[in-house]
Design an enzyme around this catalytic site. Structure first.
Site, mmCIF file in Angstrom:
data_model
loop_
_atom_site.group_PDB
_atom_site.id
_atom_site.type_symbol
_atom_site.label_atom_id
_atom_site.label_comp_id
_atom_site.label_asym_id
_atom_site.label_seq_id
_atom_site.Cartn_x
_atom_site.Cartn_y
_atom_site.Cartn_z
ATOM 1 N N TYR A 157 48.987 38.995 38.778
ATOM 2 C CA TYR A 157 47.554 38.832 38.499
ATOM 3 C C TYR A 157 47.098 39.885 37.476
ATOM 4 C CZ TYR A 157 42.496 38.994 39.389
ATOM 5 O OH TYR A 157 41.133 39.007 39.243
ATOM 6 N N GLY B 113 34.084 27.966 36.001
ATOM 7 C CA GLY B 113 34.140 28.491 37.369
ATOM 8 C C GLY B 113 32.789 29.030 37.798
HETATM 9 N N1 LIG Z 1 35.734 39.170 42.849
HETATM 10 C C1 LIG Z 1 36.364 40.218 42.346
HETATM 11 O O1 LIG Z 1 36.474 41.288 42.986
HETATM 12 C C2 LIG Z 1 36.925 40.138 40.960
HETATM 13 C C3 LIG Z 1 37.330 41.327 40.337
HETATM 14 C C4 LIG Z 1 37.843 41.265 39.054
HETATM 15 C C5 LIG Z 1 37.927 40.054 38.395
HETATM 16 N N2 LIG Z 1 37.538 38.910 39.027
HETATM 17 C C6 LIG Z 1 37.634 37.653 38.270
HETATM 18 O O2 LIG Z 1 36.385 37.005 38.322
HETATM 19 C C7 LIG Z 1 36.564 35.598 38.166
HETATM 20 C C8 LIG Z 1 35.790 34.860 39.237
HETATM 21 O O3 LIG Z 1 36.312 35.205 40.503
HETATM 22 P P1 LIG Z 1 35.438 35.209 41.826
HETATM 23 O O4 LIG Z 1 35.763 36.452 42.575
HETATM 24 O O5 LIG Z 1 34.030 34.910 41.520
HETATM 25 O O6 LIG Z 1 36.150 34.034 42.635
HETATM 26 P P2 LIG Z 1 35.611 32.655 43.238
HETATM 27 O O7 LIG Z 1 34.386 32.817 44.015
HETATM 28 O O8 LIG Z 1 36.817 32.079 43.886
HETATM 29 O O9 LIG Z 1 35.245 31.828 41.938
HETATM 30 C C9 LIG Z 1 36.198 31.242 41.108
HETATM 31 C C10 LIG Z 1 35.597 29.945 40.595
HETATM 32 O O10 LIG Z 1 36.461 29.421 39.611
HETATM 33 C C11 LIG Z 1 36.671 28.053 39.879
HETATM 34 N N3 LIG Z 1 38.014 27.727 39.416
HETATM 35 C C12 LIG Z 1 39.194 28.174 39.893
HETATM 36 N N4 LIG Z 1 40.201 27.613 39.218
HETATM 37 C C13 LIG Z 1 39.636 26.801 38.299
HETATM 38 C C14 LIG Z 1 40.144 25.947 37.306
HETATM 39 N N5 LIG Z 1 41.472 25.765 37.137
HETATM 40 N N6 LIG Z 1 39.277 25.267 36.526
HETATM 41 C C15 LIG Z 1 37.941 25.396 36.696
HETATM 42 N N7 LIG Z 1 37.402 26.186 37.627
HETATM 43 C C16 LIG Z 1 38.250 26.884 38.412
HETATM 44 C C17 LIG Z 1 36.521 27.871 41.388
HETATM 45 O O11 LIG Z 1 36.046 26.568 41.729
HETATM 46 P P3 LIG Z 1 37.039 25.371 42.059
HETATM 47 O O12 LIG Z 1 38.039 25.890 43.036
HETATM 48 O O13 LIG Z 1 36.138 24.305 42.591
HETATM 49 O O14 LIG Z 1 37.657 24.961 40.765
HETATM 50 C C18 LIG Z 1 35.443 28.903 41.695
HETATM 51 O O15 LIG Z 1 34.149 28.340 41.597
HETATM 52 C C19 LIG Z 1 38.074 35.367 38.189
HETATM 53 O O16 LIG Z 1 38.548 35.275 36.867
HETATM 54 C C20 LIG Z 1 38.596 36.623 38.841
HETATM 55 O O17 LIG Z 1 39.933 36.885 38.487
HETATM 56 C C21 LIG Z 1 37.043 38.914 40.287
#
Ligand SMILES: NC(=O)c1ccc[n+]([C@@H]2O[C@H](COP(=O)([O-])OP(=O)(O)OC[C@H]3O[C@@H](n4cnc5c(N)ncnc54)[C@H](OP(=O)(O)O)[C@@H]3O)[C@@H](O)[C@H]2O)c1
Length: 257
Positions: free
Chosen positions: A152, A15
């Site tokens: 989640y 991701g």
């Molecule tokens: N942002 C926050 O506030 C926050 C806080 C705590 C934890 N997190 C965690 O941080 C991580 C990243 O989140 P983010 O906020 O950066 O979100 P994001 O910008 O939506 O990034 C998620 C990335 O993961 C990819 N992805 C999703 N499902 C996938 C799959 N099945 N296989 C491969 N790639 C996949 C998506 O690309 P595609 O859709 O092209 O696959 C996207 O590039 C997640 O685990 C999230 O739970 C985020």
């Protein structure tokens, strides 16, 4: 203490084309690493690899499909022989009141946040070198009751648990496994996962910043810097911990004295 170096280390960020994964990839590259990023959308991967620069490899792979992840492991093995660092970051979910949760949302969050992390780890074990560092992306939601995030949050509690169990399982290979728990980090996910408009994100960021001792929300680079530490030899004596990177939000009183 000198700055951590990741010169020549081979890293996989699942991701890694957007959000936290992208910010982490950027920091890893600044520290000298060779970075592989994965995601399900080829165009988004191509754009990200272009921005990250030469030496970045984008591979289209769904983390919740074993054959996809095995292909990633095989490609890395063929090109470099081994993987030094794994950041299992791909994940997501959105707030839904318990009465409105659909089976499809439950399946989807369990699939990417738990099954995807398990398959990522399982497939990479054949290419991870002994002494490698693995970091799983969890969340502060595993600590806090936040409206609508029950499933989640439960998946992220599972991620923390996986890290501790695998630390025991892989002791004989000296593979270190830790988790990072980001706080509020506005990313692309707030739009396409949380279905928030830009205005809603801006309002939320302004409001929540008052509840964060650091006085602001986090950035993907804040998480990337913490990752660099856990990925590098400077954290060699750290195993099975959760590093909370949330500006103090879940640990410290943010009100007036
Ligand atoms: N942002 C926050 O506030 C926050 C806080 C705590 C934890 N997190 C965690 O941080 C991580 C990243 O989140 P983010 O906020 O950066 O979100 P994001 O910008 O939506 O990034 C998620 C990335 O993961 C990819 N992805 C999703 N499902 C996938 C799959 N099945 N296989 C491969 N790639 C996949 C998506 O690309 P595609 O859709 O092209 O696959 C996207 O590039 C997640 O685990 C999230 O739970 C985020």
């Amino acid at each position: 203490m000198t700055a951590p170096t990741l010169e020549g280390r081979v890293v996989l960020v699942t991701g890694g084309a957007t959000g936290i994964g992208f910010g982490a990839a950027k920091r890893l590259i600044e520290h000298g690493a060779i970075v592989y990023i994965t995601g399900r959308r080829q165009d988004v991967l191509d754009t990200a690899a272009g921005k990250l620069g030469k030496g970045t490899h984008g591979i289209r792979a769904d983390a919740s499909i074993k054959a996809d992840m095995q292909r990633v492991a095989d490609d890395i093995k063929a090109a470099h022989g081994q993987l030094d660092i794994l950041f299992a970051n791909a994940g997501g979910g959105h707030a839904t009141p318990p009465m409105d949760l659909t089976e499809s949302q439950i399946d989807s969050e369990l699939s990417i946040n738990i099954k995807g992390v398990v398959l990522t780890m399982q497939t990479m074990l054949g290419v991870l070198r002994n002494g490698a560092s693995v970091v799983l992306n969890a969340s502060i939601t595993a600590d806090m009751g936040l409206p609508g995030f029950a499933v989640y949050a439960a998946t992220k509690a599972a991620v923390r648990s996986l890290a501790r169990s695998w630390t025991t399982d892989l002791k004989h290979r000296d593979i270190r496994i830790n988790t990072i728990s980001p706080g509020v980090v506005p990313t692309e996910g707030y739009g396409h996962e949380q279905k928030m408009t830009d205005r809603q994100v801006a309002d939320y960021v302004e409001r929540v910043a008052t509840e964060i001792p650091a006085g602001r929300v986090g950035t993907a680079e804040d998480i990337g810097d913490a990752l660099v530490f856990l990925a590098s030899d400077q954290s060699r004596y750290i195993r099975g911990v959760d590093l909370v990177v949330d500006g103090g939000m879940t640990r410290v009183y943010a009100g007036k004295n």
